[in-house]
Write a protein that holds these residues in place. Sequence first.
Motif, PDB file in Angstrom:
ATOM      1  N   THR A   9       0.860  -1.190   0.000  1.00 39.32           N
ATOM      2  CA  THR A   9       0.000   0.000   0.000  1.00 39.32           C
ATOM      3  C   THR A   9       0.894   1.237   0.000  1.00 39.32           C
ATOM      4  O   THR A   9       2.091   1.167   0.251  1.00 39.32           O
ATOM      5  CB  THR A   9      -0.899  -0.005   1.248  1.00 39.32           C
ATOM      6  N   HIS A  10       0.224   2.384  -0.290  1.00 38.44           N
ATOM      7  CA  HIS A  10       1.001   3.605  -0.403  1.00 38.44           C
ATOM      8  C   HIS A  10       0.105   4.781  -0.013  1.00 38.44           C
ATOM      9  O   HIS A  10      -1.063   4.829  -0.379  1.00 38.44           O
ATOM     10  CB  HIS A  10       1.469   3.776  -1.863  1.00 38.44           C
ATOM     11  N   THR A  11       0.650   5.689   0.709  1.00 45.19           N
ATOM     12  CA  THR A  11      -0.147   6.853   1.108  1.00 45.19           C
ATOM     13  C   THR A  11       0.210   8.030   0.212  1.00 45.19           C
ATOM     14  O   THR A  11       1.379   8.365   0.040  1.00 45.19           O
ATOM     15  CB  THR A  11       0.110   7.223   2.580  1.00 45.19           C
ATOM     16  N   THR A  12      -0.818   8.644  -0.361  1.00 44.79           N
ATOM     17  CA  THR A  12      -0.583   9.716  -1.329  1.00 44.79           C
ATOM     18  C   THR A  12      -0.383  11.042  -0.614  1.00 44.79           C
ATOM     19  O   THR A  12      -0.570  11.143   0.605  1.00 44.79           O
ATOM     20  CB  THR A  12      -1.762   9.852  -2.286  1.00 44.79           C
ATOM     21  N   GLY A  15      -3.048  12.222   1.464  1.00 46.05           N
ATOM     22  CA  GLY A  15      -3.338  11.419   2.644  1.00 46.05           C
ATOM     23  C   GLY A  15      -4.224  10.242   2.370  1.00 46.05           C
ATOM     24  O   GLY A  15      -4.853   9.678   3.262  1.00 46.05           O
ATOM     25  N   PHE A  16      -4.321   9.836   1.122  1.00 45.91           N
ATOM     26  CA  PHE A  16      -5.167   8.691   0.779  1.00 45.91           C
ATOM     27  C   PHE A  16      -4.321   7.430   0.783  1.00 45.91           C
ATOM     28  O   PHE A  16      -3.222   7.403   0.234  1.00 45.91           O
ATOM     29  CB  PHE A  16      -5.794   8.923  -0.600  1.00 45.91           C
ATOM     30  N   LEU A  17      -4.857   6.370   1.376  1.00 44.97           N
ATOM     31  CA  LEU A  17      -4.125   5.110   1.433  1.00 44.97           C
ATOM     32  C   LEU A  17      -4.486   4.280   0.203  1.00 44.97           C
ATOM     33  O   LEU A  17      -5.598   3.760   0.093  1.00 44.97           O
ATOM     34  CB  LEU A  17      -4.475   4.340   2.716  1.00 44.97           C
ATOM     35  N   TYR A  51     -11.818   7.075  -3.192  1.00 49.58           N
ATOM     36  CA  TYR A  51     -11.015   8.270  -3.395  1.00 49.58           C
ATOM     37  C   TYR A  51     -11.902   9.496  -3.574  1.00 49.58           C
ATOM     38  O   TYR A  51     -11.599  10.581  -3.071  1.00 49.58           O
ATOM     39  CB  TYR A  51     -10.123   8.092  -4.638  1.00 49.58           C
ATOM     40  N   HIS A  54     -12.981  10.585  -0.280  1.00 45.02           N
ATOM     41  CA  HIS A  54     -11.844  11.180   0.416  1.00 45.02           C
ATOM     42  C   HIS A  54     -11.625  12.622  -0.023  1.00 45.02           C
ATOM     43  O   HIS A  54     -11.386  13.498   0.813  1.00 45.02           O
ATOM     44  CB  HIS A  54     -10.596  10.333   0.131  1.00 45.02           C
ATOM     45  N   GLU A  74      -3.835  11.030  -8.672  1.00 49.67           N
ATOM     46  CA  GLU A  74      -3.271  10.114  -7.670  1.00 49.67           C
ATOM     47  C   GLU A  74      -3.699   8.669  -7.866  1.00 49.67           C
ATOM     48  O   GLU A  74      -2.977   7.757  -7.477  1.00 49.67           O
ATOM     49  CB  GLU A  74      -3.649  10.584  -6.264  1.00 49.67           C
TER      50      GLU A  74
ATOM     51  N   GLY B 577      -6.723  -0.984   0.888  1.00 47.77           N
ATOM     52  CA  GLY B 577      -6.562   0.460   0.806  1.00 47.77           C
ATOM     53  C   GLY B 577      -7.422   1.165   1.828  1.00 47.77           C
ATOM     54  O   GLY B 577      -7.906   0.555   2.787  1.00 47.77           O
ATOM     55  N   GLN B 578      -7.643   2.437   1.594  1.00 48.54           N
ATOM     56  CA  GLN B 578      -8.433   3.248   2.522  1.00 48.54           C
ATOM     57  C   GLN B 578      -9.866   2.737   2.575  1.00 48.54           C
ATOM     58  O   GLN B 578     -10.437   2.366   1.558  1.00 48.54           O
ATOM     59  CB  GLN B 578      -8.427   4.695   2.028  1.00 48.54           C
TER      60      GLN B 578
END
Lengths: 195, 579
Positions: A9-12, A15-17, A51, A54, A74, B577-578
Amino acid sequence: MTNVMSLSTHTTASGFLLPSIHSAPPFFTQQPNPGTQAIAIEQWTRLILTYARHRRLFVLRVEDAETTGNDWDEILRNERINRKLLPPYLSHILSAMVAKDLAVYEPPRQTRSVLLYWRSPDEWAETLHSWATATGQLNTILTFYDITDPPIESELTGIPIPLLRKAISILGKTGRAQMIGVADGEGVRLFAGGR
Amino acid sequence: MALRRTTRSVDGTIPVPALLYKDEEIYVSQDGVGIYDGAQKSPNHQAGTVFVTTHRLFYIDSKSPYKHSFALDLSHIMQTDYYAGLFKSSPKVTLHLSGNSTTSGQGTTGDDEAGFESWECEVCAYRNPPGLSPAAAAVCGLCGVPRTSVPSSTASVTSQHLSSSLPSSTASLTVSRSSSSTGTPSFDEGSSSIACPACTFLNHPFLRSCEICSTELPPPTHQPRRAMKSAPSSRPSSPESDDQDPTAPRIIKVSFRKGGDKAFYAVLKRSLKSKMWESNGIGTSARGLDPRVEPHDQNTVGKSGITGILRTVESSAQGRETGMLDALQDLEALMVKAKDMVRLAAELNEKLTAASASGGVQSTPGLASSAEPEEATFIRSSLSQLGLQMSNAPVTLDMMKDERRWIEELARELARVLQGSSSPPSKERGMMKDRGVIALDEVWGGWNRARGVALIPPSTFLLVLPHLPHFTDPPVQARTFASGLRVLHTPPYTHSAFSARLSGMLALTGPKTAMQVAQMEGITLGLAAELIAAVETDGDICRDDAAAAIGGGGGVSGGGAEVMWWANVFVGYTWDGQQ
């Protein structure tokens, strides 16, 4: 199936995971296998809606995959693996979302742009009603502007008019809202409901 | 009269196609025509049919075909006019004929025979077939050397035609047919022979060196043929008596009483233009093709020497091919008849069966039962040998046994071709020694090349394939891909085995291009792509197309490497993910 490929995973920046699948290159390629493709679409739908919630984004256009520097960069692009979503694939994803009632073509009769339902119109109707209740604006006439751009920011700030109209008409069916023509456009009066 | 002097009487009771030269062809015919000799109607030729061929114009009289039919060489026609007709006057085609006569009554028959009979070329000893047109018969069909002892009539036709473009001088230049119709060769063999300066042998004038001692010969002293022809001595003794003014236009008119004039005239013009009568017959064996296509080509391109011979051989091969095609068409017609044959045989079979059944009751059972199958089997087996199958009667066990044994033998042979002979540790390596999978077309081609003779048709080849696993070790099986490509493969290339191997490899060593997979498996890229596609269809792997690269994709890692194959990253994925 296990992968040695380390997908993480990656956080943008916003601040989105991002999910780990977003760093798998095949995620950005349309899969000929229908079973595989169904999973991919499902993940893309979830990613887009999550997203959108978010960032409070309401509209997604096919053009967003063609240009850079827009709100969707993103998730539509992944610089780390040098992959981007191609417009035809995005168009395909959008049509799948519309088919599942998770989005609607807006304006109607075209397929290049959708209104995203990260909340369903029903949910928006409830949100509107509870906001009006909470802010003590029941039984008063509210213009659309009052709702989309209130002095104190709310959940409804920036909601597109077509979506707002849908929410109001849902409330109208249960007698909790009434459309009223006002001098400079349209307005709505919300009632306590339960009648 | 122009009509009498320029035309030749033919027997109109013979169908026109039988009157033609071998290299002549009918272009068009029109009935209901009358002939005008000059300005007057010719009383004997008022109802008949005209034919235009490559060489001649025929008039077949319908009232008395034997007496009044005639043929006119197209080479005599200098000019044509067309008159569309007015009120009661029928459309007419006027033929202006070259001034002098070439045929006269009885003399023609001898000439015709001379032109028609078969003769042997003196240079190459090729036996020229009879029945060619005069111009074509004047040269050897194989080597293209002019016929030396040809009756002069043929030459006169040629020269006549050459000079016909100069109407004023034709009469003086050309040779009268009557003068040469005695049939004696105008060319004296002895006088023109060349005596060898060394051994005095009299050589044929066409030879450059002595036939006996190979000494170079002096150039021939005699004059070229054509010059001889126009020598004054061979001039017509006297022009035929003509009751008309000799300067009067020599014309024949064809009057079309039943129409068809326009089409006829167009074809006539075309035939006149193509001048097929000038063509000497080389390449005419390819006549099945349209002879009008390139008549000039035939004339201009070398028709003598080695080139000419090669050309002749070539064109006759072409002709043979056309003939072969025709023959195959006959075969096709036979195929159409095959159903009838099968029906007939079935009836016969039934009768035999019935006869033997009744015979079995009456006469000795042993004899009848042994006689019946023999006859019935004969019918059935001869039918199946012809490739015809009786739908109601099954193939006999005998034949089945034979065929099965044959197929099995073939399978054994194919196994050897594929895997090499197993008994001795031979150096002979089969086609599949190093490869686990091979395309069917390659196998078929390789097998037939190995056989050399008695090639195996694809249908039989496909029959053999199911038997192959019994004769191969490891068993070789056939497989058809989604694209329709068929292959033979060893067990490691069954779908499940390859699928498992590929998935494991991708999971362990990361994504691969089809090229890399092909290299690792030692198979061709095309086969690798097919195998991978089959695995993708199962959903065990997924693809990453380099076209989705941010930089525009493709071409970065070189062509053909655009798609990377991944283990399926979607299956079993759970959202991380989120929320």
